[in-house]
Design a protein around this motif. Structure first.
Motif, PDB file in Angstrom:
ATOM      1  N   GLU A  12      30.950 -68.244   8.272  1.00  0.00           N
ATOM      2  CA  GLU A  12      32.318 -68.395   8.782  1.00  0.00           C
ATOM      3  C   GLU A  12      33.116 -67.153   8.426  1.00  0.00           C
ATOM      4  N   VAL A  13      33.743 -66.539   9.411  1.00  0.00           N
ATOM      5  CA  VAL A  13      34.515 -65.317   9.189  1.00  0.00           C
ATOM      6  C   VAL A  13      35.848 -65.680   8.539  1.00  0.00           C
ATOM      7  N   LEU A  14      36.039 -65.207   7.301  1.00  0.00           N
ATOM      8  CA  LEU A  14      37.277 -65.459   6.564  1.00  0.00           C
ATOM      9  C   LEU A  14      38.323 -64.393   6.851  1.00  0.00           C
ATOM     10  N   SER A  15      37.860 -63.147   6.995  1.00  0.00           N
ATOM     11  CA  SER A  15      38.775 -62.048   7.332  1.00  0.00           C
ATOM     12  C   SER A  15      37.985 -60.971   8.052  1.00  0.00           C
ATOM     13  N   CYS A  16      38.723 -60.129   8.761  1.00  0.00           N
ATOM     14  CA  CYS A  16      38.087 -59.060   9.523  1.00  0.00           C
ATOM     15  C   CYS A  16      39.092 -57.929   9.692  1.00  0.00           C
ATOM     16  N   GLU A  17      38.610 -56.707   9.524  1.00  0.00           N
ATOM     17  CA  GLU A  17      39.483 -55.540   9.703  1.00  0.00           C
ATOM     18  C   GLU A  17      38.679 -54.359  10.214  1.00  0.00           C
ATOM     19  N   ALA A  18      39.372 -53.463  10.871  1.00  0.00           N
ATOM     20  CA  ALA A  18      38.736 -52.232  11.350  1.00  0.00           C
ATOM     21  C   ALA A  18      38.399 -51.346  10.156  1.00  0.00           C
ATOM     22  N   VAL A  19      37.267 -50.660  10.238  1.00  0.00           N
ATOM     23  CA  VAL A  19      36.876 -49.702   9.205  1.00  0.00           C
ATOM     24  C   VAL A  19      37.595 -48.390   9.506  1.00  0.00           C
ATOM     25  N   LYS A  20      38.289 -47.851   8.516  1.00  0.00           N
ATOM     26  CA  LYS A  20      39.045 -46.610   8.701  1.00  0.00           C
ATOM     27  C   LYS A  20      38.132 -45.473   9.124  1.00  0.00           C
ATOM     28  N   LYS A  21      38.618 -44.678  10.063  1.00  0.00           N
ATOM     29  CA  LYS A  21      37.906 -43.504  10.586  1.00  0.00           C
ATOM     30  C   LYS A  21      36.571 -43.841  11.236  1.00  0.00           C
ATOM     31  N   ALA A  22      36.447 -45.065  11.744  1.00  0.00           N
ATOM     32  CA  ALA A  22      35.223 -45.481  12.442  1.00  0.00           C
ATOM     33  C   ALA A  22      35.626 -46.305  13.661  1.00  0.00           C
ATOM     34  N   ASP A  23      35.427 -45.755  14.845  1.00  0.00           N
ATOM     35  CA  ASP A  23      35.854 -46.429  16.073  1.00  0.00           C
ATOM     36  C   ASP A  23      35.066 -47.689  16.402  1.00  0.00           C
ATOM     37  N   LYS A  24      33.823 -47.768  15.950  1.00  0.00           N
ATOM     38  CA  LYS A  24      32.945 -48.863  16.365  1.00  0.00           C
ATOM     39  C   LYS A  24      32.770 -49.960  15.323  1.00  0.00           C
ATOM     40  N   LEU A  25      33.250 -49.758  14.094  1.00  0.00           N
ATOM     41  CA  LEU A  25      32.910 -50.681  13.022  1.00  0.00           C
ATOM     42  C   LEU A  25      34.031 -51.625  12.628  1.00  0.00           C
ATOM     43  N   LEU A  26      33.643 -52.879  12.377  1.00  0.00           N
ATOM     44  CA  LEU A  26      34.523 -53.876  11.789  1.00  0.00           C
ATOM     45  C   LEU A  26      33.919 -54.316  10.465  1.00  0.00           C
ATOM     46  N   GLN A  27      34.789 -54.580   9.489  1.00  0.00           N
ATOM     47  CA  GLN A  27      34.365 -55.104   8.197  1.00  0.00           C
ATOM     48  C   GLN A  27      34.780 -56.562   8.133  1.00  0.00           C
ATOM     49  N   LEU A  28      33.795 -57.450   8.003  1.00  0.00           N
ATOM     50  CA  LEU A  28      34.049 -58.880   7.969  1.00  0.00           C
ATOM     51  C   LEU A  28      33.756 -59.433   6.582  1.00  0.00           C
ATOM     52  N   THR A  29      34.591 -60.345   6.114  1.00  0.00           N
ATOM     53  CA  THR A  29      34.278 -61.145   4.941  1.00  0.00           C
ATOM     54  C   THR A  29      33.812 -62.479   5.478  1.00  0.00           C
ATOM     55  N   VAL A  30      32.585 -62.848   5.122  1.00  0.00           N
ATOM     56  CA  VAL A  30      31.936 -64.012   5.719  1.00  0.00           C
ATOM     57  C   VAL A  30      31.535 -64.988   4.625  1.00  0.00           C
ATOM     58  N   LYS A  31      31.856 -66.263   4.833  1.00  0.00           N
ATOM     59  CA  LYS A  31      31.439 -67.323   3.916  1.00  0.00           C
ATOM     60  C   LYS A  31      30.081 -67.825   4.376  1.00  0.00           C
ATOM     61  N   VAL A  32      29.090 -67.744   3.482  1.00  0.00           N
ATOM     62  CA  VAL A  32      27.741 -68.233   3.760  1.00  0.00           C
ATOM     63  C   VAL A  32      27.419 -69.230   2.659  1.00  0.00           C
ATOM     64  N   VAL A  39      30.131 -57.973   5.555  1.00  0.00           N
ATOM     65  CA  VAL A  39      29.210 -57.539   6.604  1.00  0.00           C
ATOM     66  C   VAL A  39      29.947 -56.517   7.456  1.00  0.00           C
ATOM     67  N   VAL A  40      29.329 -55.370   7.674  1.00  0.00           N
ATOM     68  CA  VAL A  40      29.887 -54.344   8.552  1.00  0.00           C
ATOM     69  C   VAL A  40      29.109 -54.398   9.862  1.00  0.00           C
ATOM     70  N   SER A  41      29.845 -54.444  10.966  1.00  0.00           N
ATOM     71  CA  SER A  41      29.200 -54.596  12.270  1.00  0.00           C
ATOM     72  C   SER A  41      29.813 -53.639  13.296  1.00  0.00           C
ATOM     73  N   GLY A  42      28.981 -53.114  14.169  1.00  0.00           N
ATOM     74  CA  GLY A  42      29.420 -52.170  15.198  1.00  0.00           C
ATOM     75  C   GLY A  42      29.915 -52.852  16.455  1.00  0.00           C
ATOM     76  N   PRO A  49      39.948 -57.480  15.495  1.00  0.00           N
ATOM     77  CA  PRO A  49      39.608 -58.183  14.255  1.00  0.00           C
ATOM     78  C   PRO A  49      40.095 -59.632  14.199  1.00  0.00           C
ATOM     79  N   ASP A  50      41.306 -59.889  14.655  1.00  0.00           N
ATOM     80  CA  ASP A  50      41.838 -61.259  14.565  1.00  0.00           C
ATOM     81  C   ASP A  50      41.112 -62.255  15.472  1.00  0.00           C
ATOM     82  N   GLU A  51      40.380 -61.783  16.462  1.00  0.00           N
ATOM     83  CA  GLU A  51      39.627 -62.671  17.351  1.00  0.00           C
ATOM     84  C   GLU A  51      38.472 -63.372  16.634  1.00  0.00           C
TER      85      GLU A  51
END
Length: 102
Positions: A12-32, A39-42, A49-51
């Motif tokens: 479950e995605v708890l939070s998500c934000e864009a990775v600075k200076k990276a156009d393709k990457l999001l940093q997610l905090t995920v509850k497992v 988890v970093v994802s392209g 991020p809010d989606e």
């Protein structure tokens, strides 16, 4: 044989934000399960991020941690697409974070 070594779990995605200076990457905090992991994802080209906050996604949970842009990523989000469109694999909320995909 190699495929059977992978462990797919619901996160479950708890939070998500864009990775600075990276156009393709999001940093997610995920509850497992009871654990939270980063988890970093392209997928930034396809999602704001809010989606993703509150969504339950399928991830490969037993990969070796990898550093992306200095951030330790502990998993891989599964997604499907044709190159122009991409969607992460989601599951209904009643499945719950930490459950294993069989």
């Amino acid at each position: 044989e190699d495929f059977s070594k992978l462990q797919f779990q619901i996160g479950e995605v708890l939070s998500c934000e864009a990775v600075k200076k990276a156009d393709k990457l999001l940093q997610l905090t995920v509850k497992v399960g009871a654990e939270e992991r980063t988890v970093v994802s392209g997928i930034a080209k396809f999602y704001q991020p809010d989606e993703l906050v509150g969504k339950q996604l399928v991830l490969v949970a037993n990969l070796k941690p990898a550093k992306l842009r200095g951030i330790e990523s502990r998993g891989m989000i599964l997604a499907a697409g044709d190159g122009e469109n991409l969607r992460v694999l989601q599951v209904p909320a009643e499945i719950g974070p930490g459950n294993v995909v069989r």
